[in-house]
Each structure stands twice: as C-alpha cells, then as structure tokens.
Write a protein that holds these residues in place. Structure first.
Motif, mmCIF file in Angstrom:
data_model
loop_
_atom_site.group_PDB
_atom_site.id
_atom_site.type_symbol
_atom_site.label_atom_id
_atom_site.label_comp_id
_atom_site.label_asym_id
_atom_site.label_seq_id
_atom_site.Cartn_x
_atom_site.Cartn_y
_atom_site.Cartn_z
ATOM 1 N N GLY A 53 -12.385 14.436 -25.250
ATOM 2 C CA GLY A 53 -10.933 13.535 -25.053
ATOM 3 C C GLY A 53 -10.802 13.366 -26.699
ATOM 4 O O GLY A 53 -9.749 12.547 -26.796
ATOM 5 N N SER A 54 -11.345 13.669 -27.585
ATOM 6 C CA SER A 54 -11.495 12.901 -29.073
ATOM 7 C C SER A 54 -9.770 14.321 -29.321
ATOM 8 O O SER A 54 -10.073 15.068 -29.491
ATOM 9 N N ILE A 55 -9.543 13.310 -30.012
ATOM 10 C CA ILE A 55 -8.262 13.807 -31.023
ATOM 11 C C ILE A 55 -8.189 13.818 -32.482
ATOM 12 O O ILE A 55 -9.087 13.455 -33.342
ATOM 13 N N ILE A 56 -8.796 15.123 -32.380
ATOM 14 C CA ILE A 56 -8.603 15.688 -34.251
ATOM 15 C C ILE A 56 -7.311 16.257 -35.135
ATOM 16 O O ILE A 56 -7.037 17.399 -34.747
ATOM 17 N N GLU A 71 -5.017 18.323 -32.585
ATOM 18 C CA GLU A 71 -5.080 19.307 -31.062
ATOM 19 C C GLU A 71 -6.598 18.244 -30.108
ATOM 20 O O GLU A 71 -7.014 17.155 -30.832
ATOM 21 N N ILE A 72 -7.005 18.183 -28.959
ATOM 22 C CA ILE A 72 -7.667 17.446 -27.869
ATOM 23 C C ILE A 72 -9.156 18.153 -28.053
ATOM 24 O O ILE A 72 -8.333 19.898 -27.979
ATOM 25 N N VAL A 73 -9.676 18.043 -27.731
ATOM 26 C CA VAL A 73 -10.926 19.242 -27.550
ATOM 27 C C VAL A 73 -11.529 18.673 -25.832
ATOM 28 O O VAL A 73 -11.427 17.617 -25.421
ATOM 29 N N GLU A 74 -10.932 19.500 -25.398
ATOM 30 C CA GLU A 74 -10.986 19.743 -23.745
ATOM 31 C C GLU A 74 -12.107 19.538 -22.709
ATOM 32 O O GLU A 74 -12.514 19.326 -22.355
ATOM 33 N N GLU A 75 -13.368 20.509 -23.857
ATOM 34 C CA GLU A 75 -14.448 20.739 -22.958
ATOM 35 C C GLU A 75 -15.106 20.974 -23.961
ATOM 36 O O GLU A 75 -15.429 22.072 -25.120
ATOM 37 N N ILE A 76 -16.941 20.321 -23.988
ATOM 38 C CA ILE A 76 -17.436 20.839 -24.100
ATOM 39 C C ILE A 76 -18.585 21.112 -23.333
ATOM 40 O O ILE A 76 -19.621 20.076 -22.895
ATOM 41 N N ASP A 77 -19.761 22.647 -23.793
ATOM 42 C CA ASP A 77 -19.957 22.956 -22.444
ATOM 43 C C ASP A 77 -21.497 23.678 -23.259
ATOM 44 O O ASP A 77 -21.079 24.406 -23.543
ATOM 45 N N LYS A 84 -13.209 24.365 -26.206
ATOM 46 C CA LYS A 84 -11.941 24.565 -26.057
ATOM 47 C C LYS A 84 -11.317 23.368 -25.422
ATOM 48 O O LYS A 84 -11.688 22.222 -26.509
ATOM 49 N N PHE A 85 -10.597 23.525 -27.494
ATOM 50 C CA PHE A 85 -9.328 22.813 -27.752
ATOM 51 C C PHE A 85 -7.567 23.118 -27.593
ATOM 52 O O PHE A 85 -7.584 24.386 -27.425
ATOM 53 N N LYS A 86 -7.444 22.034 -27.522
ATOM 54 C CA LYS A 86 -5.223 21.818 -27.021
ATOM 55 C C LYS A 86 -4.977 21.306 -28.031
ATOM 56 O O LYS A 86 -4.667 20.552 -28.834
ATOM 57 N N LEU A 87 -3.848 22.238 -28.879
ATOM 58 C CA LEU A 87 -2.856 21.583 -29.729
ATOM 59 C C LEU A 87 -2.463 20.998 -28.565
ATOM 60 O O LEU A 87 -1.023 21.490 -27.852
ATOM 61 N N MET A 100 -0.464 25.498 -25.892
ATOM 62 C CA MET A 100 -1.194 27.123 -27.176
ATOM 63 C C MET A 100 -2.615 25.580 -26.756
ATOM 64 O O MET A 100 -3.278 24.981 -27.299
ATOM 65 N N SER A 101 -4.076 26.891 -26.581
ATOM 66 C CA SER A 101 -5.173 26.250 -26.709
ATOM 67 C C SER A 101 -5.884 27.438 -27.173
ATOM 68 O O SER A 101 -5.646 28.327 -27.104
ATOM 69 N N VAL A 102 -7.264 26.561 -27.181
ATOM 70 C CA VAL A 102 -7.989 28.396 -28.176
ATOM 71 C C VAL A 102 -9.860 27.787 -27.783
ATOM 72 O O VAL A 102 -9.894 26.630 -27.650
#
Length: 151
Positions: A53-56, A71-77, A84-87, A100-102
């Motif tokens: 949920g953090s924005i970097i 980008e928003i941090v969508e997931e850290i497993d 997973k990051f989403k632009l 776009m997501s990476v």
C-alpha cells in the motif's frame, strides 16, 4: 481496445536471492547506493518502506533519459519471496501503456537462486513498442546489484 501482455525473464544469480527480496521489499532506497548511475532516488511518499500500500517514487535513467515514476507496492509475500509493484504516475511509460506492473520473485532451483522479473502491461492501442527497454534496464540493474553483493 489495446493489447495486454507479459514480458518475463529469469536471471540465475551467484548469491542468495534473499538479498534481492530484502533490498526491493524492505529497503529499496538502498538501491540508489548500489546503482547510482541508473537509479538516482527512491523516496516513500505514502506509507513506509516494506509495507504493501506504500507509494514509492523512483528517479532513474532509462534509455539515456532522466525519468520519475511513482508506484504502489501491491504485495510483499515473505514466504513466496515475491514483491509486486504497480506503476501509478509519471514516467514516459504511462504515455504508451494504460497499466503496468512489475513483479520480482526469487526462485530457488536446487542450490541456485534466480530472480524472475515479470512486466505485465496493457497498451492503449495495438500500435507501438513493448516495454523491452524497461526489461533491458531491469536485467542490467540485476547484474549490477549481483556484482555489488558478490564482491
């Protein structure tokens, strides 16, 4: 209607993939110390490093051009060693892509770890380039981070 796609690359590394998971998941601002020639800044704008949920915001050079992207941090497993990051803002990439997501995923193959990078994207239309320049950037950065940690 545009095109959706995925580019994927798996890079075998000489040390533990935990380094990449920790670096990009919890301390991405340290990347600027490792590869300052291509990544010039990394700041948290909302939330905190290491939290979904953090924005970097990243400042970097891609194809010789200075860029800024959020980008928003969508997931850290932690168990799967996946990030997973989403632009969401900035970067020339969003001119050509609707989304776009990476994803970075540490893959263990016997005694070797690999970094699996995946770029998922949706273009606005059927014409234009694909994000191969971004994938080349990611490959180079991965090799530079690996070389730094192998020293």
């Amino acid at each position: 209607m545009g095109i959706t796609g995925k580019l994927e690359i798996e890079i075998d590394i000489k040390h533990s993939g935990d380094v990449f998971h920790e670096l990009f998941g919890c301390t991405p601002h340290h990347v600027t110390n490792i590869v300052p020639h291509i990544i010039h800044g990394c700041d948290v704008h909302e939330g905190e490093f290491g939290k979904p949920g953090s924005i970097i915001q990243w400042e970097y050079t891609l194809d010789g051009k200075k860029c800024v992207a959020k980008e928003i941090v969508e997931e850290i497993d932690e168990e799967k060693k996946l990030i997973k990051f989403k632009l969401i803002e900035g970067s020339d990439l969003l001119k050509d892509f609707k989304s776009m997501s990476v994803t970075l995923h540490v893959v263990t193959k016997g005694e070797i770890d690999a970094i699996l990078w995946e770029i998922n994207f949706e273009r606005f239309d059927d014409f234009g380039l694909y994000p191969t320049g971004l994938m080349d950037f990611i490959i180079g950065m991965t090799r530079d981070v690996e070389a730094h940690h192998v020293k």
